[in-house]
Design an enzyme around this catalytic site. Structure first.
Site, PDB file in Angstrom:
ATOM      1  CB  SER A  94      -0.908   0.006   1.230  1.00 61.42           C
ATOM      2  OG  SER A  94      -1.752   1.144   1.225  1.00 61.42           O
ATOM      3  CG  HIS A 108      -4.288   4.949  -2.378  1.00 60.92           C
ATOM      4  ND1 HIS A 108      -5.339   4.218  -2.928  1.00 60.92           N
ATOM      5  CD2 HIS A 108      -3.847   4.240  -1.317  1.00 60.92           C
ATOM      6  CE1 HIS A 108      -5.510   3.120  -2.206  1.00 60.92           C
ATOM      7  NE2 HIS A 108      -4.630   3.104  -1.237  1.00 60.92           N
ATOM      8  CG  ASN A 110      -4.095  -1.769  -1.143  1.00 62.90           C
ATOM      9  OD1 ASN A 110      -4.967  -2.585  -1.401  1.00 62.90           O
ATOM     10  ND2 ASN A 110      -3.314  -1.864  -0.097  1.00 62.90           N
ATOM     11  CB  VAL A 111      -1.763  -4.905  -5.270  1.00 63.11           C
ATOM     12  CG1 VAL A 111      -2.185  -4.162  -6.544  1.00 63.11           C
ATOM     13  CG2 VAL A 111      -0.285  -4.665  -5.001  1.00 63.11           C
ATOM     14  NE  ARG A 112      -7.713  -4.952  -0.420  1.00 60.45           N
ATOM     15  CZ  ARG A 112      -8.012  -4.002  -1.290  1.00 60.45           C
ATOM     16  NH1 ARG A 112      -7.064  -3.246  -1.795  1.00 60.45           N
ATOM     17  NH2 ARG A 112      -9.269  -3.797  -1.658  1.00 60.45           N
ATOM     18  N   GLY A 261      -2.584  -4.095  14.070  1.00 60.07           N
ATOM     19  CA  GLY A 261      -1.444  -3.800  13.203  1.00 60.07           C
ATOM     20  C   GLY A 261      -0.597  -2.666  13.756  1.00 60.07           C
TER      21      GLY A 261
END
Length: 304
Positions: A94, A108, A110-112, A261
């Site tokens: 991210s 921005h 993000n890959v998940r 987290g």
């Protein structure tokens, strides 16, 4: 069509993606990222990289995380009750880039990947990700380039994929309490698994690999644009919308905080400086008003 998740392959790709993005941004800025490796007490950890007060970027954060645990937080099981009682692993990259120059948009990406397992049952897994652009002073050529690159990322996976993920992005990055989009959109997808593991993984990789080609040309075109206090003040005001969205609505932020987290890494997306003004409205006919009138209205940018 393979449907067996290969977690090692996903993790290897994500670590390499973080490496490549940081290298590209460092080359553009001239300043290197500081790295901060961390462990999560409940399981897993990550590698945060942050560049602050660079030549081009005021703050750039590119975070890799891989966390796991025996149970999921309420934010996950409320929407997906079938996940209750399962152990989980979540990994992703991210990033948020806040430039100095107000004429360079914030971006921005993000890959998940997520998987939840229970002995004796099939694993539940999916990919998610996307990228979106938040300009302070709009430029049609920049927005078209951003969306064309987003479409290029999707085209190999179906003619309707870009339209679907663009709409999802417009719907997701929307500040409901202000009835206002966060920016000019891009791509957003989640719960991707219907194509099987290999094809879904390829889709996620395509989005990750297209981020730098989407963003860096815009940075290079706008980073030398002259600006003064007026533009800087407007940039800091509009950054407030970014903070509001990330703290109130963003799924990744909520999931990260509820799963214990690392707070510093979860909140690295926040800009270093931001202002709020009471009941502000830009003057009619100004470039600031143009942002609201032209750019903060979801549209078919490729045919605008």
């Amino acid at each position: 069509m393979s449907n067996t998740p290969d977690l090692d392959a996903v993790k290897k790709y994500l670590l390499d993606l973080q490496e490549r993005i940081c290298a590209a941004l460092t080359e553009e800025d001239g300043q290197a990222f500081a790295e901060d490796a961390w462990d999560r007490e409940q399981g897993g950890g990550g590698r945060s990289r942050v560049l602050e007060n660079g030549n081009v970027f005021e703050k750039a954060g590119v975070n890799f995380s891989h966390v796991h645990g025996d149970g999921l937080p309420p934010s996950a099981t409320a929407a997906r009750p079938e996940l209750a009682g399962r152990s989980f692993q979540a990994m992703g990259v991210s990033l948020v880039i806040h430039p100095h120059n107000p004429y360079v948009p914030t971006s921005h990406a993000n890959v998940r990947f997520f998987i939840a397992e229970k002995p004796g049952e099939e694993p539940v897994w999916w990919f998610g990700g996307g990228f979106d652009l938040t300009p302070y002073y709009g430029n049609v050529d920049d927005v078209k380039h951003w969306h064309q690159t987003a479409k290029d990322a999707c085209t190999p996976f179906g003619d309707d994929r870009y339209d679907k993920y663009k709409q999802w992005c417009d719907d997701y990055f929307h500040l409901k309490h202000r009835n206002e989009p966060r920016g000019v959109g891009g791509l957003f997808f989640d719960d991707l698994n219907e194509d099987g593991f290999e094809q879904s993984f390829a889709m996620m990789r395509s989005v990750g690999d297209h981020y730098v080609p989407a963003y860096l040309p815009i940075v290079q075109r706008r980073k030398g644009t002259p600006y003064g206090d007026r533009e800087r003040d407007f940039q800091l005001y509009r950054r407030g919308r970014y903070v509001e969205f990330n703290l109130v609505f963003d799924r990744g932020t909520i999931f990260g905080l509820q799963t214990g987290g690392r707070t510093e890494s979860i909140l690295m997306s926040l800009p270093p400086l931001v202002t709020w003004k009471y009941d502000y409205a830009p003057e009619v006919g100004t470039p600031e008003a143009e942002l609201y009138e032209v750019y903060l209205k979801p549209k078919d940018w490729l045919n605008a």
